[in-house]
Scaffold this motif. Structure first.
Motif, short mmCIF file in Angstrom:
data_model
loop_
_atom_site.label_atom_id
_atom_site.label_comp_id
_atom_site.label_asym_id
_atom_site.label_seq_id
_atom_site.Cartn_x
_atom_site.Cartn_y
_atom_site.Cartn_z
N GLY A 254 0.80 -1.22 0.00
CA GLY A 254 0.00 0.00 0.00
C GLY A 254 0.83 1.26 0.00
O GLY A 254 0.32 2.33 -0.31
N ASN A 255 2.11 1.14 0.36
CA ASN A 255 2.94 2.33 0.54
C ASN A 255 4.07 2.49 -0.47
O ASN A 255 4.63 3.57 -0.60
N ARG A 256 4.43 1.41 -1.14
CA ARG A 256 5.60 1.51 -2.01
C ARG A 256 5.19 1.78 -3.46
O ARG A 256 4.08 1.48 -3.89
N ILE A 257 6.14 2.34 -4.21
CA ILE A 257 5.91 2.58 -5.62
C ILE A 257 5.79 1.25 -6.35
O ILE A 257 6.53 0.30 -6.08
N THR A 258 4.84 1.18 -7.27
CA THR A 258 4.65 0.00 -8.10
C THR A 258 4.63 0.42 -9.56
O THR A 258 3.97 1.39 -9.92
N ILE A 259 5.37 -0.30 -10.37
CA ILE A 259 5.39 -0.09 -11.82
C ILE A 259 4.75 -1.31 -12.48
O ILE A 259 5.21 -2.44 -12.26
N VAL A 260 3.71 -1.10 -13.26
CA VAL A 260 3.02 -2.19 -13.94
C VAL A 260 3.33 -2.13 -15.43
O VAL A 260 3.05 -1.13 -16.09
N ALA A 261 3.94 -3.19 -15.94
CA ALA A 261 4.20 -3.31 -17.37
C ALA A 261 2.94 -3.84 -18.04
O ALA A 261 2.60 -5.02 -17.90
N HIS A 262 2.24 -2.97 -18.76
CA HIS A 262 0.97 -3.34 -19.38
C HIS A 262 1.21 -3.96 -20.76
O HIS A 262 0.64 -4.98 -21.11
N HIS A 263 2.02 -3.30 -21.57
CA HIS A 263 2.55 -3.84 -22.81
C HIS A 263 4.05 -3.56 -22.77
O HIS A 263 4.55 -2.90 -21.85
#
Length: 413
Positions: free
Chosen positions: A202-211
């Motif tokens: 809930g607190n950390r940065i998240t990077i989501v690779a969508h394509h």
């Protein structure tokens, strides 16, 4: 016309400018900052890297940031489909590196830095833009104009241009150069994060690779809001139509990792667009001036390198300018330009590797050596000047070579 004299004129009151001006003051010289906008003001670039902490501490700005109660950041999580890659700053290769930093609403962060810099004795003139700069060797005469049309001159022995996307000296001195990166776009907003998980996710940065060339940032703040942004090439954004909010919500619906947490959330402001941000310069310095932060070169928001380059370049430029003003011979090409290019070129390899998929192959491989992961983690923490790290020293080759080995092990080749 009124004329003011100072040792160093700093253009821009963002992190690069305030670090630079504070270090000039620390070195016993005078600095003046001119800033075109009124603070606080919104700006993007909200996730810091641990390397920033070195310069905030050196400039005497660390304590005021600590007092803001920003969300602490101890690493970053990357997601792609059902795969996850987690980097913990405690597990870096670079031994002397800071192990944490912050995620910050930049309006509050930048104002705290600027207020503290002013408290140190640096004059900060807000809503004041640069009209003209005349160089006489390393000395300069700059004409500035405030919001009411009042003009004044500032005589300085050195100029540090930290004007960011304003790019004051690159525009005045014809120093702009196109980037070799393709034009990309982002649509982003701050949202009320009412479904934020209670644990570290809930607190950390998240990077989501969508394509391969489309990704999403999730940057939670300590005030309960979260910065949520979609980044990619134009083909992705062309799929969506309607108002910015309609497009934004449709994008949220499309990404399972994002939809569950952010569907139907309240927006703090209507989604905003930035595009075509990558830009370069013909040179990083000249007689009597240096370009720092985004006024020199900006690559891409992935990996959050912007504020790191801003504080690094501001700190280095300030110290070199002080040495020069005090009579020391400074090799600006070696000590400033080559130093900054080392960091920029290293991050350039990682940004390129992210978008062409090679770095994603490494991140999401089930078998990545822990020593290699620690070396990559130091790069992601901003320690792109540590030449003891093979993933810094050989950055142009090592990503591709490792991705090739990963594919071989996976039986893909």
């Amino acid at each position: 016309m009124q004329t003011e004299k100072t040792d160093v004129l700093v253009i821009g009151a963002g992190p690069s400018g305030t670090v630079a001006a504070s270090l000039v003051k620390k070195n016993g010289l005078n600095a003046v900052i001119v800033e075109k906008q009124k603070f606080p003001r919104f700006v993007i670039g909200e996730s810091l890297l641990p390397r920033c902490m070195v310069h905030l501490e050196d400039a005497g700005l660390l304590d005021v940031v600590k007092a803001q109660g920003f969300q602490e950041k101890f690493g970053a999580k990357f997601l792609k489909g059902d795969k996850m890659c987690d980097f913990n700053f405690q597990e870096q290769f670079t031994s002397e590196a800071w192990k944490w930093t912050w995620q910050v609403p930049r309006a509050q962060f930048d104002k705290a830095l600027a207020d503290e810099t002013e408290r140190k004795g640096v004059s900060v003139y807000y809503e004041t833009g640069v009209v003209d700069v005349q160089m006489n060797g390393t000395d300069s005469l700059t004409t500035v104009e405030d919001i009411n049309g009042n003009k004044r001159r500032i005589e300085a022995k050195f100029i540090i241009d930290s004007s960011g996307y304003g790019r004051v000296l690159p525009n005045l001195f014809d120093l702009n150069k196109p980037s070799n990166f393709p034009a990309r776009k982002t649509l982003f907003a701050h949202v009320k994060d009412v479904k934020r998980p209670d644990n570290i996710d809930g607190n950390r940065i998240t990077i989501v690779a969508h394509h391969t060339d489309v990704w999403i940032w999730v940057i939670p703040f300590s005030n309960g809001t979260t910065s949520l942004g979609f980044v990619g090439n134009n083909w992705f954004f062309e799929k969506f139509s309607g108002s910015p909010e309609k497009q934004f919500r449709e994008m949220v619906e499309e990404v399972p990792h994002i939809n569950e947490r952010f569907r139907d959330v309240e927006l703090v402001f209507e989604p905003r667009t930035i595009e075509g941000w990558s830009i370069s310069v013909k040179q990083f310095h000249g007689d009597g001036y240096a370009l720092t932060g985004n006024s020199s070169e900006f690559l891409d928001p992935v990996f959050s390198s912007g504020v790191t380059f801003a504080t690094e370049s501001g700190a280095v430029a300030a110290k070199l300018a002080c040495r020069q003003i005090k009579g020391e011979k400074v090799d600006w090409e070696k000590e400033f330009a080559q130093h900054m290019k080392q960091g920029v070129d290293t991050f350039r390899s990682y940004v390129t590797g992210w978008y062409d998929g090679t770095l994603q192959d490494i991140f999401f491989s089930p078998k990545v050596d822990l020593n290699i992961k620690g070396q990559i983690c130091s790069v992601l923490a901003g320690y792109v000047w540590d030449l003891n790290n093979p993933f810094v020293k050989k950055h142009s080759r090592v990503i591709g070579n490792l991705a090739h080995l990963v594919k071989l092990e996976a039986g893909a080749l």
